[in-house]
Scaffold this active site. Sequence first.
Site, PDB file in Angstrom:
ATOM      1  N   GLY A 163     -14.301 -18.996   2.422  1.00  0.00           N
ATOM      2  CA  GLY A 163     -13.944 -18.259   3.624  1.00  0.00           C
ATOM      3  C   GLY A 163     -15.161 -17.589   4.234  1.00  0.00           C
ATOM      4  N   ALA A 164     -15.003 -17.078   5.456  1.00  0.00           N
ATOM      5  CA  ALA A 164     -16.128 -16.446   6.151  1.00  0.00           C
ATOM      6  C   ALA A 164     -15.667 -15.246   6.978  1.00  0.00           C
ATOM      7  CB  ALA A 164     -16.826 -17.465   7.051  1.00  0.00           C
ATOM      8  N   GLY A 165     -14.535 -14.637   6.594  1.00  0.00           N
ATOM      9  CA  GLY A 165     -14.027 -13.478   7.321  1.00  0.00           C
ATOM     10  C   GLY A 165     -14.556 -12.166   6.767  1.00  0.00           C
ATOM     11  N   GLY A 166     -13.819 -11.077   7.073  1.00  0.00           N
ATOM     12  CA  GLY A 166     -14.250  -9.754   6.634  1.00  0.00           C
ATOM     13  C   GLY A 166     -14.315  -9.610   5.128  1.00  0.00           C
TER      14      GLY A 166
ATOM     15  N   SER B  27       0.805  -1.226   0.000  1.00  0.00           N
ATOM     16  CA  SER B  27       0.000   0.000   0.000  1.00  0.00           C
ATOM     17  C   SER B  27       0.838   1.278   0.000  1.00  0.00           C
ATOM     18  CB  SER B  27      -0.945  -0.001   1.201  1.00  0.00           C
ATOM     19  OG  SER B  27      -1.825  -1.095   1.154  1.00  0.00           O
TER      20      SER B  27
ATOM     21  N   ASP C  44     -13.727  -2.828  -0.023  1.00  0.00           N
ATOM     22  CA  ASP C  44     -13.368  -4.176  -0.483  1.00  0.00           C
ATOM     23  C   ASP C  44     -14.373  -4.687  -1.511  1.00  0.00           C
ATOM     24  OD1 ASP C  44     -11.051  -4.483   1.005  1.00  0.00           O
ATOM     25  OD2 ASP C  44     -12.105  -5.283   2.749  1.00  0.00           O
TER      26      ASP C  44
ATOM     27  N   LYS D 254     -11.041  -5.203  11.084  1.00  0.00           N
ATOM     28  CA  LYS D 254     -12.097  -4.686  10.214  1.00  0.00           C
ATOM     29  C   LYS D 254     -13.473  -4.705  10.875  1.00  0.00           C
ATOM     30  CE  LYS D 254      -9.858  -5.641   5.778  1.00  0.00           C
ATOM     31  NZ  LYS D 254     -10.006  -6.216   4.430  1.00  0.00           N
TER      32      LYS D 254
ATOM     33  N   ASN E 130     -12.905  -1.117   6.136  1.00  0.00           N
ATOM     34  CA  ASN E 130     -11.497  -1.173   5.717  1.00  0.00           C
ATOM     35  C   ASN E 130     -10.930   0.211   5.424  1.00  0.00           C
ATOM     36  OD1 ASN E 130     -12.659  -0.558   3.191  1.00  0.00           O
ATOM     37  ND2 ASN E 130     -11.096  -1.728   2.106  1.00  0.00           N
TER      38      ASN E 130
END
Length: 531
Positions: free
Chosen positions: A476-479, A349, A448, A396, A417
Amino acid sequence: MLFRSELANMIGPNYRSMSNFEFFNLSEPLNPEDQTRVLGTQLQSQPSLVLKHVEDDFLRLIHAIRHRKGRPRLQAQHSLSHLPPEAKPYTYALQVPLERVADVAKQLRSTDLVVDAIELIIDLDILLANKDGLDQSAATFITRQYYMLRRNVKLPVIFHVQGQGLGENGKWSTYFDILFHGLRLAPEYLTLDLSCDHTRAKALMAQKISTKVIGHVFDTEPCDNAWDSPGRFMMLQVAQELGCELVRICQPSLSAEDNVSVQHFIFRAKRSGISIPVIAYNTGRVGRASCFANSVLSPVTHDLLRSGAHTRTEQMLTVQAAQKALYASFALDKLVFGIFGSAVTAAMSPVMHNAAFEFCGMPHVYQTFQSSSLSDLKYLVYSENFGGASISSPFKREILSVLEYVSPEAQAIGAVNTLVPLRSRGLESLVDRNHAGPVAALFGDNTDWIGIHTSIRRHLSPVNAVKSGTTALILGAGGMAQAAVYACLRLGVQTVFIYNRTTENARKLVNQFDGRSFLLHNIDLDRASPS
């Protein structure tokens, strides 16, 4: 044998007499060697996407005709994208002459312009050389160039007609013919010379649908202290009485004092009860100091338009020059940005953002802020030079607990985010960026989902469009998975499967979105500050 231009001139009068709007279908090249990228995808490898640009152009026209307010369902933009350029400080309009469109359009397509609008300059003397008025050929030429610009630059267009001696030889009639033709193209903005006949002006205003009219005055021979004259304020009132959404007044600069006078003029206009945005600046080499100080749709040029150009563009600013001047004069402040997370030391970044800051003429710095605790964020927020932060894992979701404001998208996703500091307790300061000072509140957003949504939509076509039976699989199951589910729902996907290592977390994600529909609401900047 009839050529395309001849055929267009023959059928043009009939089509135009039976319609209110006009669309020009630009053909995409079929030769693989001539094909350019369509939204980042090579056409030869994706034949179904050949008409992707046509779809975008046509839907934009339909959206303008319907005059739909708010954000279209299929658009993926950040929370403030619904705000027009005039609602944000220090916005810029790239001036492109009609006769230069064919030369620069494709180059503009692959260039980072960092402007907020494109001003299409139609010079009557050039367009109608050796002609008595607007004929079918000239009208079709305007339409074609307009859509060529549209195809290559996805920005609001200002339709501006100019000419010397409009009061001579019936030029006013031709001027209005072109303006009414401009309304058929449904540009976002159209300028109206305030010295025109007001009966015709009112007829034009009555015919527009979604186009905003900018009342325009260019005083070619200003008197001494012209910015202080009663006539200037009278023009503001005329624009407002005609129903113009903006007003623009400019003149050649006679001296450096004119640049001070124009700033006083803008200040007095704001205090005099004028409710529409005011654009005011001086032109010419001396007037450049007033152009960067003007806050709304300041005129700028680009190196692509300077090649072989006349003196006028040489005397204009680029966006980068205007931005550097604003920071050098302390109108804007140098700020510190960064990415905050538990494992961000190797993040790319800083490289990307610092390169972007340098390209835009901004002196900001983007750093990494690694921490194992969200409580360390307070050391950033306490700094008066804090400009904002990207929020990385694992904060997040946790960061929601310290925010005063959250965007509708971030609320729906349940994760943030992007962190933006507000210099006042109200949301109105969300648009007043690049100023240092104590942080009064924090705003959270989620971008995102935009990247996911955009990536999918780029590859959608009539062949593989989202239908009632379309399904999606999220790993997946996150942010990030929350953002992916939201992006799919915004695209109209009705069935989403979740695959995750732990069933419990997958079930939580399902329960968060199952059966929900998301109405798109724009951020209300007048919303009361939190208690």
